[in-house]
Design a protein around this motif. Sequence first.
Motif, short mmCIF file in Angstrom:
data_model
loop_
_atom_site.label_atom_id
_atom_site.label_comp_id
_atom_site.label_asym_id
_atom_site.label_seq_id
_atom_site.Cartn_x
_atom_site.Cartn_y
_atom_site.Cartn_z
N CYS A 116 -3.25 -0.94 -12.57
CA CYS A 116 -2.84 -1.94 -11.57
C CYS A 116 -2.83 -1.41 -10.15
CB CYS A 116 -1.45 -2.48 -11.93
SG CYS A 116 -1.36 -3.28 -13.53
N VAL A 117 -3.52 -0.29 -9.92
CA VAL A 117 -3.59 0.27 -8.57
C VAL A 117 -5.06 0.39 -8.16
CG1 VAL A 117 -1.41 1.51 -8.76
CG2 VAL A 117 -3.53 2.66 -9.41
N TYR A 118 -5.31 0.18 -6.89
CA TYR A 118 -6.68 0.22 -6.34
C TYR A 118 -6.69 1.24 -5.21
CZ TYR A 118 -10.94 -1.56 -4.04
OH TYR A 118 -12.19 -1.69 -3.47
N ASP A 119 -7.54 2.23 -5.32
CA ASP A 119 -7.62 3.30 -4.32
C ASP A 119 -8.44 2.84 -3.12
OD1 ASP A 119 -7.78 5.62 -2.87
OD2 ASP A 119 -8.38 6.89 -4.55
N LEU A 120 -7.76 2.60 -2.02
CA LEU A 120 -8.44 2.10 -0.82
C LEU A 120 -9.36 3.15 -0.20
CD1 LEU A 120 -5.62 0.06 0.96
CD2 LEU A 120 -7.69 -0.82 -0.12
N LYS A 121 -9.19 4.41 -0.58
CA LYS A 121 -10.08 5.44 -0.05
C LYS A 121 -11.45 5.41 -0.74
CE LYS A 121 -6.21 8.34 1.35
NZ LYS A 121 -5.49 9.62 1.21
N ARG A 122 -11.53 4.61 -1.81
CA ARG A 122 -12.79 4.46 -2.53
C ARG A 122 -13.30 3.02 -2.48
NH1 ARG A 122 -11.76 7.98 -8.09
NH2 ARG A 122 -11.24 9.96 -7.05
N GLY A 123 -12.64 2.19 -1.75
CA GLY A 123 -13.03 0.79 -1.64
C GLY A 123 -12.50 0.19 -0.36
N ILE A 156 0.86 -1.19 0.00
CA ILE A 156 0.00 0.00 0.00
C ILE A 156 0.89 1.23 0.00
CG2 ILE A 156 -1.80 1.28 1.19
CD1 ILE A 156 -2.76 -1.32 2.39
N SER A 157 0.70 2.09 -0.99
CA SER A 157 1.52 3.28 -1.12
C SER A 157 1.16 4.30 -0.04
CB SER A 157 1.33 3.90 -2.51
OG SER A 157 0.02 4.45 -2.63
N TYR A 158 2.00 5.32 0.07
CA TYR A 158 1.80 6.34 1.10
C TYR A 158 0.47 7.08 0.92
CZ TYR A 158 2.77 10.13 -2.20
OH TYR A 158 2.71 11.01 -3.24
N ASN A 159 -0.03 7.12 -0.32
CA ASN A 159 -1.28 7.85 -0.59
C ASN A 159 -2.48 6.92 -0.80
OD1 ASN A 159 -0.25 6.89 -2.97
ND2 ASN A 159 -0.56 8.76 -4.14
N GLY A 160 -2.38 5.69 -0.30
CA GLY A 160 -3.55 4.82 -0.24
C GLY A 160 -3.83 3.95 -1.43
N LEU A 161 -2.85 3.72 -2.30
CA LEU A 161 -3.04 2.88 -3.47
C LEU A 161 -2.52 1.47 -3.19
CD1 LEU A 161 -1.96 5.34 -6.31
CD2 LEU A 161 -4.26 4.91 -5.41
N LYS A 209 -10.68 -6.05 1.37
CA LYS A 209 -11.22 -7.36 1.00
C LYS A 209 -11.60 -7.40 -0.48
CE LYS A 209 -14.56 -10.88 2.45
NZ LYS A 209 -15.64 -11.21 3.42
N GLU A 210 -12.28 -6.35 -0.95
CA GLU A 210 -12.67 -6.29 -2.35
C GLU A 210 -11.43 -6.26 -3.25
OE1 GLU A 210 -15.48 -3.57 -5.27
OE2 GLU A 210 -14.48 -2.64 -3.58
N ALA A 211 -10.44 -5.47 -2.85
CA ALA A 211 -9.22 -5.37 -3.65
C ALA A 211 -8.52 -6.72 -3.73
CB ALA A 211 -8.28 -4.34 -3.03
#
Length: 368
Positions: A293-300, A276-281, A303-305
């Motif tokens: 290839c990046v998933y924004d955890l601030k929008r999800g 997980i990157s510093y900005n939530g990816l 578990k889904e990722a």
Amino acid sequence: MKKGYQSSVPLDQFSLWEKTKAKRIPFSFELEITARCNNNCQHCCINLTAGDIKARKQEHSLEEIKEITDQAVAMGAIWCLITGGEPLLREDFSSVYLYMKRKGLLVSVFTNATLIKEEHIRLFQKYPPRDIEVTVYGVTRETYERVTRRAGSHTAFMKGLDLLLDSGVKVRLKAMAIRSNLHEMPEIARFCREKTKDYFRLDPFLHLRYDGDQKRNQEIRAERLSPEEIAALEASDPERLNALRDSCGRLIASDSSIPDCNYLFHCGAGNDNFNISYNGLLRLCSSLWHPDCVYDLKRGNLKEAWQSFIPQVRGMRSKTREFLEKCLGCPIENLCMWCPGRAHLETGAMDAPVDYFCRVAHARAELF
């Protein structure tokens, strides 16, 4: 207790891993808690200035880190690497570290050691980390500060490292082999092995910038060793050379090892770990920054990722003929530093050959 009821097995050889492969449990994860650093190493692929306000605002809050940790532990995580940037720049580092420890995680920390204080030592002694891994940029002040471009950083590094070593905390040392410290690599290796005894990691492979900063990328390329220099460096280090020689049977294949296969990802990233990157990816690994290839955890959520997004990424395939014919199935691919993430940073495409990587692989193959 009678003898014979106890045994010791290295963590990476624990039978649990084989038994749970099919279940895709995220046993470990890396969490970049900042991209900021108090040093200014020109070879670094991520560092932003310590006072970068924009980067600081993008960092996970403590509550967000707790939520990520809770989700990861609920899914089966047992180990976390806290990294950066320089993680000790975070004023709430102790709170982050303590929360993870209290959740039962094994915790490792990557640091340059220049910010280590007595309060950190007390924290690590009371709640021991799995290990603290420190980067050594040089042995002499001149070389060290040529790399960090920060006056006084060598003194701070030696003070912080001594505090860690004297504390009894498990410390591991590593070094980046770059143009600015190549002349001092024998001394750096000797210094590291004398200090840690059981572990020293040498890395001659420099990644380009995650943010695509062309000026910084030019600096990184200027610090890269030539393929011949990398091979010569590995040949001059008996421990590293012997390790490569012992494994060359599985690193060099006699014929195509993955015929008729056009999958992009052949590494283990995303099978039992994530970054997980510093900005939530969320990504498969720290090198992978391609927008697909990046998933924004601030929008999800995690578990889904893990269950949906990562399998989609690992299922990506290539139709690029040059890549399929030149790279996939190459008998020395395991001596090559190529991967989809690094290829994207180098060329803008995840399925493009990279000439520098290829030349390094062939130079290393000459060792055998």
